[in-house]
Write a protein that holds these residues in place. Sequence first.
Motif: not given
Length: 235
Positions: A136, A213, A216-218, A235
């Motif tokens: 991450q 982060i 990467r996550s949203k 993803d």
Amino acid sequence: MKKQFLILFTAIAFIGCGSLGEIVNSIPQGGGVLSQADIGMGLRQALDQGIDKEVSKLMATDGFYRNELVKILLPEELQKVDDGLRKIGLSSVADEGLKLLNRAAEDATKEALPIFVDAVKGISFNDAKQILLGDQRAATSYLENSTQQALYAKFSPIINNKLGEVGATELWSGAINKYNSIPLTRNVNPDLTDYVTQKALEGVFKMIAQEEIEIRSKVSSRGTDLLQRVFALQD
């Protein structure tokens, strides 16, 4: 200010992913929907976004001091000094002491951008591939490894000058050396400039990692079409 530091330091002195990898490796050098060059550019954009959004916040007045994620405090072993001063009505002394440490970090961070720009420009496809396949905070780790030494060299003299204006470095060294001489205490870094420099660097990279982060996550945090396409691979 020097009087306040004298009180503070006197108090101190007297206390005790294999499938993704195959996909990335199979991407052609150019001509495809998403080329290797695109991936490199996408990772550069991700780092640029983190630097622009997060590091710029730290440069402002109170950028460190009002940010609980990165605020520079006394070393853990000396937190009781801060607590003790507040209990006896000397909160202003404690606050001003901490504020100076954080102001020094805020001033030094202004020198970070050119170093970051050079590091981001230097990302190769192999670097980008490792970042994309990494954890991450892989992009942040790349930036940290690429810039840590240069940033320390830039930050340290600025922080030293800022602290030296009120004699803080000398007061700290004397107080901490006395503290370290107390039996059964855990030694604290007697070099205030080094302590604040290290904490400032930790704060800078913590904020960049936070943005990475998010990206990467949203999906909503991927501010460009290229960022969306590149990070869709992970993803």
